[in-house]
Motif scaffolding. Structure first.
Motif, PDB file in Angstrom:
ATOM      1  N   VAL A  38      11.939  29.222  34.829  1.00  0.00           N
ATOM      2  CA  VAL A  38      12.435  29.555  33.495  1.00  0.00           C
ATOM      3  C   VAL A  38      11.402  29.104  32.471  1.00  0.00           C
ATOM      4  CG1 VAL A  38      14.273  29.151  31.829  1.00  0.00           C
ATOM      5  CG2 VAL A  38      14.809  29.296  34.255  1.00  0.00           C
ATOM      6  N   ALA A  39      11.105  29.977  31.530  1.00  0.00           N
ATOM      7  CA  ALA A  39      10.126  29.636  30.492  1.00  0.00           C
ATOM      8  C   ALA A  39      10.589  28.407  29.714  1.00  0.00           C
ATOM      9  CB  ALA A  39       9.933  30.806  29.545  1.00  0.00           C
ATOM     10  N   PRO A  40       9.662  27.512  29.374  1.00  0.00           N
ATOM     11  CA  PRO A  40      10.038  26.305  28.639  1.00  0.00           C
ATOM     12  C   PRO A  40      10.168  26.535  27.136  1.00  0.00           C
ATOM     13  CG  PRO A  40       7.713  26.254  29.135  1.00  0.00           C
ATOM     14  CD  PRO A  40       8.260  27.499  29.769  1.00  0.00           C
ATOM     15  N   TYR A  41      10.248  27.766  26.702  1.00  0.00           N
ATOM     16  CA  TYR A  41      10.310  28.075  25.279  1.00  0.00           C
ATOM     17  C   TYR A  41      11.349  29.150  25.021  1.00  0.00           C
ATOM     18  CZ  TYR A  41       7.343  31.826  27.026  1.00  0.00           C
ATOM     19  OH  TYR A  41       6.851  32.875  27.756  1.00  0.00           O
ATOM     20  N   VAL A  42      11.783  29.241  23.771  1.00  0.00           N
ATOM     21  CA  VAL A  42      12.709  30.275  23.321  1.00  0.00           C
ATOM     22  C   VAL A  42      12.014  31.010  22.183  1.00  0.00           C
ATOM     23  CG1 VAL A  42      14.934  30.722  22.229  1.00  0.00           C
ATOM     24  CG2 VAL A  42      14.742  28.931  23.963  1.00  0.00           C
ATOM     25  N   LEU A  43      11.802  32.309  22.365  1.00  0.00           N
ATOM     26  CA  LEU A  43      11.136  33.110  21.332  1.00  0.00           C
ATOM     27  C   LEU A  43      11.961  33.130  20.045  1.00  0.00           C
ATOM     28  CD1 LEU A  43       9.919  36.138  23.474  1.00  0.00           C
ATOM     29  CD2 LEU A  43       8.520  34.290  22.558  1.00  0.00           C
ATOM     30  N   ALA A  44      11.246  33.086  18.936  1.00  0.00           N
ATOM     31  CA  ALA A  44      11.901  33.129  17.624  1.00  0.00           C
ATOM     32  C   ALA A  44      12.222  34.574  17.257  1.00  0.00           C
ATOM     33  CB  ALA A  44      10.983  32.503  16.584  1.00  0.00           C
ATOM     34  N   PRO A  45      13.272  34.840  16.516  1.00  0.00           N
ATOM     35  CA  PRO A  45      14.224  33.868  16.009  1.00  0.00           C
ATOM     36  C   PRO A  45      15.235  33.477  17.082  1.00  0.00           C
ATOM     37  CG  PRO A  45      14.807  36.041  15.196  1.00  0.00           C
ATOM     38  CD  PRO A  45      13.530  36.187  15.981  1.00  0.00           C
ATOM     39  N   CYS A  46      15.565  32.196  17.110  1.00  0.00           N
ATOM     40  CA  CYS A  46      16.485  31.688  18.128  1.00  0.00           C
ATOM     41  C   CYS A  46      17.925  32.103  17.795  1.00  0.00           C
ATOM     42  CB  CYS A  46      16.359  30.169  18.227  1.00  0.00           C
ATOM     43  SG  CYS A  46      16.912  29.300  16.742  1.00  0.00           S
ATOM     44  N   GLN A  47      18.803  31.865  18.731  1.00  0.00           N
ATOM     45  CA  GLN A  47      20.213  32.235  18.571  1.00  0.00           C
ATOM     46  C   GLN A  47      20.847  31.507  17.375  1.00  0.00           C
ATOM     47  OE1 GLN A  47      21.670  34.635  19.962  1.00  0.00           O
ATOM     48  NE2 GLN A  47      23.855  34.271  20.042  1.00  0.00           N
ATOM     49  N   THR A  48      20.443  30.269  17.137  1.00  0.00           N
ATOM     50  CA  THR A  48      20.998  29.505  16.017  1.00  0.00           C
ATOM     51  C   THR A  48      20.709  30.199  14.692  1.00  0.00           C
ATOM     52  OG1 THR A  48      20.723  27.454  17.258  1.00  0.00           O
ATOM     53  CG2 THR A  48      21.002  27.253  14.876  1.00  0.00           C
ATOM     54  N   LEU A  49      19.466  30.638  14.486  1.00  0.00           N
ATOM     55  CA  LEU A  49      19.122  31.331  13.237  1.00  0.00           C
ATOM     56  C   LEU A  49      19.807  32.684  13.151  1.00  0.00           C
ATOM     57  CD1 LEU A  49      15.346  30.518  12.688  1.00  0.00           C
ATOM     58  CD2 LEU A  49      17.366  29.401  11.739  1.00  0.00           C
ATOM     59  N   ARG A  50      19.932  33.360  14.276  1.00  0.00           N
ATOM     60  CA  ARG A  50      20.633  34.653  14.281  1.00  0.00           C
ATOM     61  C   ARG A  50      22.092  34.480  13.869  1.00  0.00           C
ATOM     62  NH1 ARG A  50      17.878  38.627  17.652  1.00  0.00           N
ATOM     63  NH2 ARG A  50      15.950  37.706  18.408  1.00  0.00           N
ATOM     64  N   LEU A  51      22.728  33.428  14.384  1.00  0.00           N
ATOM     65  CA  LEU A  51      24.125  33.157  14.029  1.00  0.00           C
ATOM     66  C   LEU A  51      24.249  32.737  12.572  1.00  0.00           C
ATOM     67  CD1 LEU A  51      25.260  31.288  17.259  1.00  0.00           C
ATOM     68  CD2 LEU A  51      26.051  33.532  16.483  1.00  0.00           C
ATOM     69  N   LEU A  52      23.285  31.980  12.077  1.00  0.00           N
ATOM     70  CA  LEU A  52      23.290  31.559  10.680  1.00  0.00           C
ATOM     71  C   LEU A  52      23.218  32.772   9.750  1.00  0.00           C
ATOM     72  CD1 LEU A  52      23.222  28.995   8.868  1.00  0.00           C
ATOM     73  CD2 LEU A  52      20.738  29.130   8.977  1.00  0.00           C
ATOM     74  N   ALA A  53      22.467  33.785  10.151  1.00  0.00           N
ATOM     75  CA  ALA A  53      22.290  34.985   9.325  1.00  0.00           C
ATOM     76  C   ALA A  53      23.401  36.018   9.521  1.00  0.00           C
ATOM     77  CB  ALA A  53      20.942  35.636   9.636  1.00  0.00           C
ATOM     78  N   SER A  54      24.150  35.930  10.599  1.00  0.00           N
ATOM     79  CA  SER A  54      25.118  36.987  10.925  1.00  0.00           C
ATOM     80  C   SER A  54      26.179  37.251   9.850  1.00  0.00           C
ATOM     81  CB  SER A  54      25.771  36.740  12.284  1.00  0.00           C
ATOM     82  OG  SER A  54      26.526  35.561  12.267  1.00  0.00           O
ATOM     83  N   PRO A  55      26.683  36.240   9.118  1.00  0.00           N
ATOM     84  CA  PRO A  55      27.642  36.576   8.050  1.00  0.00           C
ATOM     85  C   PRO A  55      27.019  37.380   6.904  1.00  0.00           C
ATOM     86  CG  PRO A  55      27.782  34.243   8.603  1.00  0.00           C
ATOM     87  CD  PRO A  55      26.576  34.789   9.299  1.00  0.00           C
ATOM     88  N   LEU A  56      25.693  37.409   6.836  1.00  0.00           N
ATOM     89  CA  LEU A  56      25.000  38.124   5.763  1.00  0.00           C
ATOM     90  C   LEU A  56      24.493  39.495   6.216  1.00  0.00           C
ATOM     91  CD1 LEU A  56      22.868  35.057   4.593  1.00  0.00           C
ATOM     92  CD2 LEU A  56      25.062  35.819   3.672  1.00  0.00           C
TER      93      LEU A  56
END
Length: 151
Positions: A120-138
């Motif tokens: 498994v890759a040791p990284y998560v490509l941006a944008p991460c799920q946290t930022l996606r969820l932060l933006a989802s109400p907008l």
């Protein structure tokens, strides 16, 4: 425009409008304390302290959003070639959302070939799920891109 840039613009806009509303709420509260208005009927007079409280709460939420953005801000990191974004074996990854149990994969720049099978890759490509969820109400706002939707 990146998701982080867009979110910062949205937070700035929301903060400005909230501060304006807070100003008018506080001005109205002060006006209502004028002795000349004592005993007069003023519709909705009792709601302004609630508006002021809601504005303070919204400003605290926006501050929290800024802290989340700072915590999950992308940075350039060596990645496997299929994820390369700049021709040098690097990509924007979230510095917070990493697969911490797989941190032993650290090839030199330009040497990041495909990961071994099952690794498994040791990284998560941006944008991460946290930022996606932060933006989802907008999501209904101008400038929001469909590729930013949460996975």
């Amino acid at each position: 425009m990146t998701l982080v840039t867009w979110l910062l613009q949205e937070i700035d806009t929301a903060e400005a409008s909230t501060r304006e509303l807070l100003y008018w709420a506080q001005q109205t509260i002060l006006t209502l304390k004028d002795p000349k208005l004592l005993g007069k009927y003023i519709p909705g007079w009792h709601d302004w302290p609630k508006v002021e409280e809601a504005c303070h709460q919204r400003l605290a939420e926006l501050k929290s959003d800024r802290l989340i953005l700072a915590e999950h801000a992308p940075e350039w990191q060596t990645v496997e070639w299929p994820h390369d974004q700049n021709g040098r074996g690097e990509a924007q990854v979230c510095r917070r959302c990493q697969n911490a149990e797989h941190t032993d994969w650290n090839p030199a720049v330009g040497q990041a070939d495909v990961l071994p099978e099952g690794f498994v890759a040791p990284y998560v490509l941006a944008p991460c799920q946290t930022l996606r969820l932060l933006a989802s109400p907008l999501a209904g706002r101008p400038g929001y891109r469909t590729e930013w939707r949460p996975a």
